[in-house]
Motif scaffolding. Structure first.
Motif, mmCIF file in Angstrom:
data_model
loop_
_atom_site.group_PDB
_atom_site.id
_atom_site.type_symbol
_atom_site.label_atom_id
_atom_site.label_comp_id
_atom_site.label_asym_id
_atom_site.label_seq_id
_atom_site.Cartn_x
_atom_site.Cartn_y
_atom_site.Cartn_z
ATOM 1 N N LEU A 45 0.794 -1.240 -0.016
ATOM 2 C CA LEU A 45 -0.089 0.026 -0.118
ATOM 3 C C LEU A 45 0.775 1.124 -0.036
ATOM 4 N N GLU A 46 0.740 2.159 -0.830
ATOM 5 C CA GLU A 46 1.353 3.423 -1.018
ATOM 6 C C GLU A 46 0.398 4.259 0.190
ATOM 7 N N PRO A 47 1.268 4.905 0.937
ATOM 8 C CA PRO A 47 0.636 5.862 1.985
ATOM 9 C C PRO A 47 0.179 6.912 1.379
ATOM 10 N N GLY A 48 -0.964 7.186 1.948
ATOM 11 C CA GLY A 48 -2.034 8.377 1.431
ATOM 12 C C GLY A 48 -2.712 8.124 0.029
ATOM 13 N N ALA A 49 -2.425 7.209 -0.606
ATOM 14 C CA ALA A 49 -2.942 6.965 -2.071
ATOM 15 C C ALA A 49 -4.803 6.865 -1.925
ATOM 16 N N ALA A 50 -5.420 7.607 -2.813
ATOM 17 C CA ALA A 50 -6.445 7.460 -3.127
ATOM 18 C C ALA A 50 -7.226 6.229 -3.626
ATOM 19 N N GLY A 51 -6.094 5.828 -4.560
ATOM 20 C CA GLY A 51 -6.564 4.292 -5.124
ATOM 21 C C GLY A 51 -5.353 4.027 -6.073
ATOM 22 N N ARG A 52 -5.581 3.228 -6.840
ATOM 23 C CA ARG A 52 -4.807 2.557 -7.994
ATOM 24 C C ARG A 52 -5.642 2.395 -9.346
ATOM 25 N N VAL A 53 -4.757 2.696 -10.355
ATOM 26 C CA VAL A 53 -5.086 2.496 -11.704
ATOM 27 C C VAL A 53 -4.563 1.380 -12.051
ATOM 28 N N VAL A 54 -5.363 0.380 -12.601
ATOM 29 C CA VAL A 54 -5.070 -0.832 -13.320
ATOM 30 C C VAL A 54 -5.013 -0.704 -14.665
ATOM 31 N N GLU A 55 -3.891 -0.829 -15.371
ATOM 32 C CA GLU A 55 -3.476 -0.729 -16.692
ATOM 33 C C GLU A 55 -2.943 -1.929 -17.481
ATOM 34 N N PHE A 56 -3.249 -1.916 -18.857
ATOM 35 C CA PHE A 56 -2.862 -3.285 -19.708
ATOM 36 C C PHE A 56 -2.240 -2.675 -21.121
ATOM 37 N N ALA A 57 -1.295 -3.346 -21.400
ATOM 38 C CA ALA A 57 -0.814 -3.127 -22.965
ATOM 39 C C ALA A 57 -0.817 -4.435 -23.621
#
Length: 235
Positions: A45-57
């Motif tokens: 967990l990144e301290p203070g993060a509001a969320g995470r973006v899940v991405e693909f290529a």
């Protein structure tokens, strides 16, 4: 998933491979549970993060496309029905930014009136209204981030499925704005729309289960990306 269902009202974020150093505290894994069905799992967990973006290529150095803006407590994602015999590359990026005050909206009963779909929806286009960007504050700096929250969020009902939002932008260095929604009875917010930086006016066309919902807006910046996890689909 809201982001795909309401694609007409959303600007998807897509970015090429970033030069960010992978976030050491987050570890992403990807496995195939069938020849064309991928499961992602992560920890950390990144301290203070509001969320995470899940991405693909689909190329190692190709352009990444957003799959989901995941809340911070989420640790898995399912990517089904993939193209056969194709490599898929996945990564996570945390996003940071202060949320505005919340506003609750109750829409009138019923569906959009006949002919409304052909009516002028210029009010819904994302815009930067004159005089609505003031006192810019750096949100990339966690010491000043809270001061960059949008203020004076207002919601005007346009019809049985349409809401027009306006707010005052205080962020100086945002990547863009997120419009977040929590329908009545749901435990948490999700991202309903992804907008460009400096936008202060936007119209949302809602889904059937969003007649009563709470909204907020959030300027955001990305943090360091995770490691890249790869799978190759079968036949």
């Amino acid at each position: 998933m809201r982001l795909s269902v309401a694609a007409a009202a959303i600007v998807f974020a897509a970015a090429g491979c970033a030069a960010d150093t992978p976030e050491a505290g987050v570890r992403l894994t990807a496995t195939l549970t069938s020849p064309t069905h991928a499961e992602l799992h992560w920890e950390g967990l990144e301290p203070g993060a509001a969320g995470r973006v899940v991405e693909f290529a689909t190329e190692e150095n190709g352009q990444y496309t957003v799959l989901q803006y995941a809340p911070p407590q989420q640790t898995a994602f399912t990517h089904p029905d993939l193209i056969p015999e194709t490599p898929f590359f996945y990564r996570l990026r945390p996003y940071f930014g202060p949320a505005s005050a919340e506003v609750e909206v109750t829409l009138p009963p019923g569906e959009m009136a006949p002919g409304s779909e052909q009516a002028d929806h210029g009010w819904a286009e994302p815009k930067a209204l004159p005089g609505t960007s003031v006192a810019p504050v750096a949100i990339r700096d966690e010491r000043t981030r809270a001061g960059g929250a949008a203020t004076d969020l207002k919601a005007a009902v346009k019809h049985a499925n349409g809401i027009h939002f306006t707010w005052v932008d205080h962020a100086a260095d945002e990547e863009g704005y997120l419009v977040e929604i929590r329908p009545r009875g749901k435990p948490e917010f999700s991202v309903a729309a992804v907008l460009d930086a400096n936008i202060t006016s936007f119209g949302l066309i809602t889904l059937p289960d969003e007649k009563v919902a709470t909204f907020r807006v959030r300027p955001y910046v990305y943090g360091a990306q995770s490691n890249v996890a790869q799978v190759r689909t079968g036949t």
